[in-house]
Scaffold this active site. Structure first.
Site, mmCIF file in Angstrom:
data_model
loop_
_atom_site.group_PDB
_atom_site.id
_atom_site.type_symbol
_atom_site.label_atom_id
_atom_site.label_comp_id
_atom_site.label_asym_id
_atom_site.label_seq_id
_atom_site.Cartn_x
_atom_site.Cartn_y
_atom_site.Cartn_z
ATOM 1 N N ASP A 2 0.669 -1.083 -0.161
ATOM 2 C CA ASP A 2 0.185 0.106 -0.328
ATOM 3 C C ASP A 2 0.687 1.513 -0.085
ATOM 4 O O ASP A 2 1.858 1.161 0.875
ATOM 5 C CB ASP A 2 -0.522 0.199 0.854
ATOM 6 C CG ASP A 2 -1.726 -1.316 1.006
ATOM 7 O OD1 ASP A 2 -2.693 -1.627 0.226
ATOM 8 O OD2 ASP A 2 -2.114 -1.782 2.162
ATOM 9 N N ARG A 6 -0.273 7.735 -2.677
ATOM 10 C CA ARG A 6 0.484 8.907 -1.435
ATOM 11 C C ARG A 6 1.462 9.233 -1.772
ATOM 12 O O ARG A 6 1.451 10.569 -1.499
ATOM 13 C CB ARG A 6 -0.331 7.844 -0.542
ATOM 14 C CG ARG A 6 -1.726 8.173 0.750
ATOM 15 C CD ARG A 6 -2.033 7.437 2.006
ATOM 16 N NE ARG A 6 -1.860 6.033 1.525
ATOM 17 C CZ ARG A 6 -2.754 5.440 2.215
ATOM 18 N NH1 ARG A 6 -2.236 5.514 3.749
ATOM 19 N NH2 ARG A 6 -2.200 3.750 2.833
ATOM 20 N N TRP A 7 2.303 8.124 -2.092
ATOM 21 C CA TRP A 7 3.503 8.237 -2.335
ATOM 22 C C TRP A 7 3.653 8.980 -3.472
ATOM 23 O O TRP A 7 4.794 10.546 -3.314
ATOM 24 C CB TRP A 7 4.200 7.249 -2.561
ATOM 25 C CG TRP A 7 5.953 7.857 -2.699
ATOM 26 C CD1 TRP A 7 6.613 7.015 -2.183
ATOM 27 C CD2 TRP A 7 6.436 7.065 -3.939
ATOM 28 N NE1 TRP A 7 8.073 7.519 -2.231
ATOM 29 C CE2 TRP A 7 8.141 7.720 -3.718
ATOM 30 C CE3 TRP A 7 5.843 7.546 -5.135
ATOM 31 C CZ2 TRP A 7 8.678 7.943 -4.213
ATOM 32 C CZ3 TRP A 7 7.149 7.928 -6.580
ATOM 33 C CH2 TRP A 7 8.269 8.023 -5.649
ATOM 34 N N HIS A 19 3.258 3.825 -8.933
ATOM 35 C CA HIS A 19 2.941 2.613 -8.809
ATOM 36 C C HIS A 19 4.175 2.018 -9.673
ATOM 37 O O HIS A 19 4.866 1.515 -9.442
ATOM 38 C CB HIS A 19 1.711 2.273 -9.734
ATOM 39 C CG HIS A 19 0.673 3.051 -9.576
ATOM 40 N ND1 HIS A 19 -0.074 1.921 -8.428
ATOM 41 C CD2 HIS A 19 0.065 3.156 -9.782
ATOM 42 C CE1 HIS A 19 -0.847 2.445 -8.434
ATOM 43 N NE2 HIS A 19 -1.857 2.881 -8.657
ATOM 44 N N SER A 47 -5.702 -6.323 -6.752
ATOM 45 C CA SER A 47 -7.150 -6.556 -5.945
ATOM 46 C C SER A 47 -8.325 -6.588 -7.221
ATOM 47 O O SER A 47 -8.400 -5.549 -8.151
ATOM 48 C CB SER A 47 -7.446 -6.222 -4.709
ATOM 49 O OG SER A 47 -8.183 -5.088 -4.874
ATOM 50 N N GLU A 49 -11.223 -5.378 -6.404
ATOM 51 C CA GLU A 49 -11.729 -4.561 -6.250
ATOM 52 C C GLU A 49 -10.757 -3.173 -6.730
ATOM 53 O O GLU A 49 -11.908 -2.511 -7.294
ATOM 54 C CB GLU A 49 -11.633 -3.602 -4.797
ATOM 55 C CG GLU A 49 -12.528 -4.711 -4.462
ATOM 56 C CD GLU A 49 -11.772 -6.647 -3.652
ATOM 57 O OE1 GLU A 49 -10.644 -6.157 -3.741
ATOM 58 O OE2 GLU A 49 -13.203 -6.769 -3.349
ATOM 59 N N ASN A 50 -9.650 -3.561 -7.719
ATOM 60 C CA ASN A 50 -9.442 -2.364 -8.399
ATOM 61 C C ASN A 50 -9.697 -1.210 -9.340
ATOM 62 O O ASN A 50 -9.134 -0.610 -9.733
ATOM 63 C CB ASN A 50 -7.083 -2.957 -8.263
ATOM 64 C CG ASN A 50 -6.478 -2.309 -6.594
ATOM 65 O OD1 ASN A 50 -5.755 -3.113 -6.805
ATOM 66 N ND2 ASN A 50 -6.949 -1.472 -5.873
ATOM 67 N N LEU A 177 -7.131 -6.811 6.933
ATOM 68 C CA LEU A 177 -6.990 -7.705 5.412
ATOM 69 C C LEU A 177 -6.959 -7.769 3.879
ATOM 70 O O LEU A 177 -6.341 -8.098 3.377
ATOM 71 C CB LEU A 177 -7.638 -9.550 5.495
ATOM 72 C CG LEU A 177 -6.807 -10.146 6.652
ATOM 73 C CD1 LEU A 177 -7.549 -11.220 7.180
ATOM 74 C CD2 LEU A 177 -5.144 -10.231 5.462
ATOM 75 N N SER A 178 -7.999 -6.928 3.546
ATOM 76 C CA SER A 178 -7.876 -6.148 2.679
ATOM 77 C C SER A 178 -8.660 -7.246 1.111
ATOM 78 O O SER A 178 -8.559 -7.645 0.532
ATOM 79 C CB SER A 178 -7.283 -5.183 2.155
ATOM 80 O OG SER A 178 -7.823 -4.633 2.285
ATOM 81 N N GLU A 189 0.989 -15.024 10.995
ATOM 82 C CA GLU A 189 1.090 -14.082 12.300
ATOM 83 C C GLU A 189 0.809 -12.465 11.132
ATOM 84 O O GLU A 189 0.996 -12.396 9.926
ATOM 85 C CB GLU A 189 2.415 -13.422 12.918
ATOM 86 C CG GLU A 189 2.711 -14.910 13.644
ATOM 87 C CD GLU A 189 1.993 -14.513 14.995
ATOM 88 O OE1 GLU A 189 2.432 -13.508 14.843
ATOM 89 O OE2 GLU A 189 2.062 -15.373 15.179
#
Length: 223
Positions: A2, A6-7, A19, A47, A49-50, A177-178, A189
């Site tokens: 992720d 934003r970067w 990207h 994903s 959803e993307n 988790l998305s 973990e």
């Protein structure tokens, strides 16, 4: 992985360049993982959803994925990496699907690290698809209902034959988790790192692995 958008926004750059920087972080991370002795690495690149993102961004991501497949295969072979793709990647079109299969075949001999890339992947859809396959197998008499257990069901998932993840790393401060490997992550973990993915490197992976090694895993058993 992720934080690409934003970067880029923080630097006044087009999202596509975020990207691109993220793809370079993948290269660094694969190399670092192999050096750390990690034998299985799954990266969530795109994903299901993307597909809802702006068309321009989806097109840029698709082009970057195509370029990555073309430019990185030789490096993956050199690194001893075996590439496998999970997800409904046929949605990217026949040209991309052929490029994916070609890259998988070219790296099939890799034994140092297994690199799984999740493309157009969603765990809920994976579980539903597997459930439908189980139902068909039972209806056709190929599987007895009483023979269905966790191991058998796992064989219907896209990760069949692969180990469940020991560690899941989430970057950029997100803590969910998305829709990623929901079945497989039952006893994984988690490490959450507040670093945007394009800035991710060997030192961040080393810190996550060090955190993981300090933990006692009981898999639900009493101490």
């Amino acid at each position: 992985m992720d934080g690409n958008r934003r970067w880029a926004q923080a630097r006044g750059l087009p999202v596509a360049l975020g990207h691109k920087a993220g793809a370079e972080a993948v290269r660094r991370t694969v190399e670092a993982a192999a050096e750390q002795g990690v034998t299985w690495l799954t990266v969530f690149a795109f994903s299901s959803e993307n597909w809802r993102r702006p068309l321009e961004e989806v097109s840029a991501l698709t082009g970057l994925l195509r370029l990555y497949l073309r430019s990185e295969v030789a490096n993956l072979v050199k690194e001893g990496a075996r590439l496998r793709i999970i997800g409904d990647y046929d949605r990217f079109g026949p040209e991309m699907a052929r490029a994916i299969r070609s890259a998988e075949e070219a790296t099939a001999g890799g034994t140092r690290i297994n690199l799984n890339v999740a493309l157009s992947y969603g765990a809920r859809d994976e579980i539903l698809t597997a459930t439908r396959s189980v139902a068909r197998a039972i209806a056709e008499g190929r599987l007895a209902p009483e023979a269905l257990d966790e191991a058998t069901f796992g064989g219907f998932l896209q990760t069949a034959g692969m180990p469940d993840p020991d560690l899941i790393i989430r970057t950029s401060g997100e803590q969910r988790l998305s829709n990623f490997l929901l079945w497989q992550a039952a006893y994984a973990e988690f490490v959450f790192q507040d670093v945007l993915w394009p800035d991710y490197g060997a030192e961040h992976l080393a810190a996550a692995l060090a955190d993981f090694r300090r933990r006692e895993r009981r898999y639900g058993a009493r101490p």
